[in-house]
Design an enzyme around this catalytic site. Sequence first.
Site, PDB file in Angstrom:
ATOM      1  N   HIS A  19       1.062  -0.967  -0.055  1.00  0.00           N
ATOM      2  CA  HIS A  19      -0.066  -0.046  -0.271  1.00  0.00           C
ATOM      3  C   HIS A  19       1.026   1.436   0.291  1.00  0.00           C
ATOM      4  O   HIS A  19       0.189   2.608  -0.533  1.00  0.00           O
ATOM      5  CB  HIS A  19      -1.093  -0.457   1.348  1.00  0.00           C
ATOM      6  CG  HIS A  19      -1.982  -1.169   1.017  1.00  0.00           C
ATOM      7  ND1 HIS A  19      -2.454  -1.145   0.351  1.00  0.00           N
ATOM      8  CD2 HIS A  19      -2.208  -2.240   1.616  1.00  0.00           C
ATOM      9  CE1 HIS A  19      -3.452  -2.150  -0.019  1.00  0.00           C
ATOM     10  NE2 HIS A  19      -3.129  -2.958   1.769  1.00  0.00           N
ATOM     11  N   ASP A  79      -2.483 -11.098  -2.089  1.00  0.00           N
ATOM     12  CA  ASP A  79      -2.844 -10.249  -0.787  1.00  0.00           C
ATOM     13  C   ASP A  79      -4.209  -9.788  -1.347  1.00  0.00           C
ATOM     14  O   ASP A  79      -4.601  -9.436  -2.646  1.00  0.00           O
ATOM     15  CB  ASP A  79      -2.074  -9.001  -0.319  1.00  0.00           C
ATOM     16  CG  ASP A  79      -1.985  -8.647   1.108  1.00  0.00           C
ATOM     17  OD1 ASP A  79      -1.433  -9.052   1.532  1.00  0.00           O
ATOM     18  OD2 ASP A  79      -3.669  -8.167   0.145  1.00  0.00           O
ATOM     19  N   HIS A 119      -6.374  -7.524  -1.163  1.00  0.00           N
ATOM     20  CA  HIS A 119      -6.290  -5.827  -0.946  1.00  0.00           C
ATOM     21  C   HIS A 119      -5.352  -5.318  -2.024  1.00  0.00           C
ATOM     22  O   HIS A 119      -4.113  -6.101  -2.515  1.00  0.00           O
ATOM     23  CB  HIS A 119      -5.655  -4.808  -0.044  1.00  0.00           C
ATOM     24  CG  HIS A 119      -6.068  -5.641   1.541  1.00  0.00           C
ATOM     25  ND1 HIS A 119      -5.510  -6.778   2.569  1.00  0.00           N
ATOM     26  CD2 HIS A 119      -7.548  -5.153   1.631  1.00  0.00           C
ATOM     27  CE1 HIS A 119      -6.631  -6.461   3.484  1.00  0.00           C
ATOM     28  NE2 HIS A 119      -7.591  -5.442   3.352  1.00  0.00           N
ATOM     29  N   ASP A 143      -4.527 -12.599   4.264  1.00  0.00           N
ATOM     30  CA  ASP A 143      -5.764 -12.479   4.234  1.00  0.00           C
ATOM     31  C   ASP A 143      -6.913 -12.207   2.675  1.00  0.00           C
ATOM     32  O   ASP A 143      -7.847 -12.486   3.266  1.00  0.00           O
ATOM     33  CB  ASP A 143      -5.434 -10.690   3.977  1.00  0.00           C
ATOM     34  CG  ASP A 143      -4.444  -9.838   3.420  1.00  0.00           C
ATOM     35  OD1 ASP A 143      -3.961 -10.414   2.845  1.00  0.00           O
ATOM     36  OD2 ASP A 143      -4.432  -9.235   3.427  1.00  0.00           O
TER      37      ASP A 143
HETATM   38  N1  Q9C Z   1      -9.684  -1.074  10.518  1.00  0.00           N
HETATM   39  C1  Q9C Z   1      -2.343  -5.343   4.572  1.00  0.00           C
HETATM   40  O1  Q9C Z   1      -2.742  -6.098   4.485  1.00  0.00           O
HETATM   41  N2  Q9C Z   1      -7.834  -0.797   6.646  1.00  0.00           N
HETATM   42  N3  Q9C Z   1      -3.483  -4.119   4.087  1.00  0.00           N
HETATM   43  C2  Q9C Z   1      -8.084  -1.443   7.860  1.00  0.00           C
HETATM   44  C3  Q9C Z   1      -9.146  -0.096  10.289  1.00  0.00           C
HETATM   45  C4  Q9C Z   1      -5.996  -1.058   6.532  1.00  0.00           C
HETATM   46  C5  Q9C Z   1      -4.479  -3.954   4.998  1.00  0.00           C
HETATM   47  C6  Q9C Z   1      -9.188  -0.635   8.174  1.00  0.00           C
HETATM   48  C7  Q9C Z   1      -5.945  -2.763   5.783  1.00  0.00           C
HETATM   49  C8  Q9C Z   1      -4.231  -2.687   4.854  1.00  0.00           C
HETATM   50  C9  Q9C Z   1      -1.120  -5.315   4.158  1.00  0.00           C
HETATM   51 ZN    ZN Z   2      -4.229  -7.312   2.286  1.00  0.00          ZN
END
Ligand code: Q9C
Ligand code: ZN
Length: 382
Positions: free
Chosen positions: A177, A213, A215, A302
């Site tokens: 990200h 991933d 995301h 994930d």
């Molecule tokens: N609870 C990776 O899997 N958003 N990043 C969470 C707040 C962020 C995930 C919302 C999710 C990021 C590397």
């Molecule tokens: Zn992720």
Amino acid sequence: MAAYDPQVKVVHTDRHRGHDPRVETYLGEPVPACEVPERAQIIRDALAADEAFEIVEPAGHGSEPILAVHDPGLLRFLEEAWPAVQRQRIERDFLVADTYPTRGMFQGMSEAFVAARPEPSAIGGRTGWWGLDSSNPIRPGTYDAARWAVDVALTTTDLVLGGETAAYGLCRPPGHHAAAAMAGGYCFFNNAAIAAQAIVAKTGERVAILDVDVHHGNGTQQIFWRRQDVLYISLHADPKRLYPFFLGHPDEIGEGPGRGANRNFPMSLRADDAAYLATLDNALERLADEPGSILVVSLGFDTYEKDPIGDLALTTAGYHEMGRRVGALGRRLVILQEGGYHLGALGENARAWLRGAAGLPAADAAAVPAADRAVRGTIPRP
Ligand code: Q9C
Ligand code: ZN
């Protein structure tokens, strides 16, 4: 004498542990953090207990490979952030921004004018300036951990450039990200982008990045958006439903010389192994046309059926098959850890994927010495 020769090298250091967020927020409400040090420990322990893998320490690579990808201001901010908090003598042990420069603030102003807005001097303003969201608190050890995650990625890259068929970097914190001038989504430096850039610089070859991933890797996409020499291919939850929300759609194909060198494959809610692997085959078809001998994999677990992110529904057996198909491409693999938050299954999922990629059968318990099974059995299951 090792049962498997050669073993797959796993690059790991415990220097990630100083980045230890306790809470994140869900719609403003504090909830337990997902991206915790136990993640890397669990994967390390599962791989250390399997003779197919050998754990090695990373070597420091300095700032230059980071600056080949990132704005020097981001590096400076991350280095200075915690000392700046300490100078303020406020009673707290983490730093999160409240205010972010979002698109509506600059509407109607020219790109050059917006680019000339000055970085604030207050730490609250700087944290928003270099950040996407509130999900990556800066802790006293965050900068050091993020630097070592880059060194893990670059050491993994060195191993593959040195002749290994595949190597795995247990990067933590993750990276995909993080854009050239932005941290976010648990990420500070973009480990995979830095590795890909280092490969281009050292080999002159084109490089592909496959991001599995759950995301979308908005940072990796941004960094290589206008570049033809790095192909970015990502399978992920539809951004209409899931973070990072604002990028990851199929019409994002790159621009200028990079047009066609970015491919997004959003998946439907709760897509299972069969649906995912069918889409993976489509993605790998695009890869087959691409020159270059090395593939960087942004590997997230994930997508797991029980992951707290909760969008897709892959299984441990699915990870073995995914690894097998990626390994069967015949490219050398720089495999770098991104997300994955179900602590009870992370170790087995990593082991399954990596064994698949190495052309090894899915692990059966009998192949693991009893003593190691006992060690692995002590991992707390949530
Ligand atoms: N609870 C990776 O899997 N958003 N990043 C969470 C707040 C962020 C995930 C919302 C999710 C990021 C590397
Ligand atoms: Zn992720």
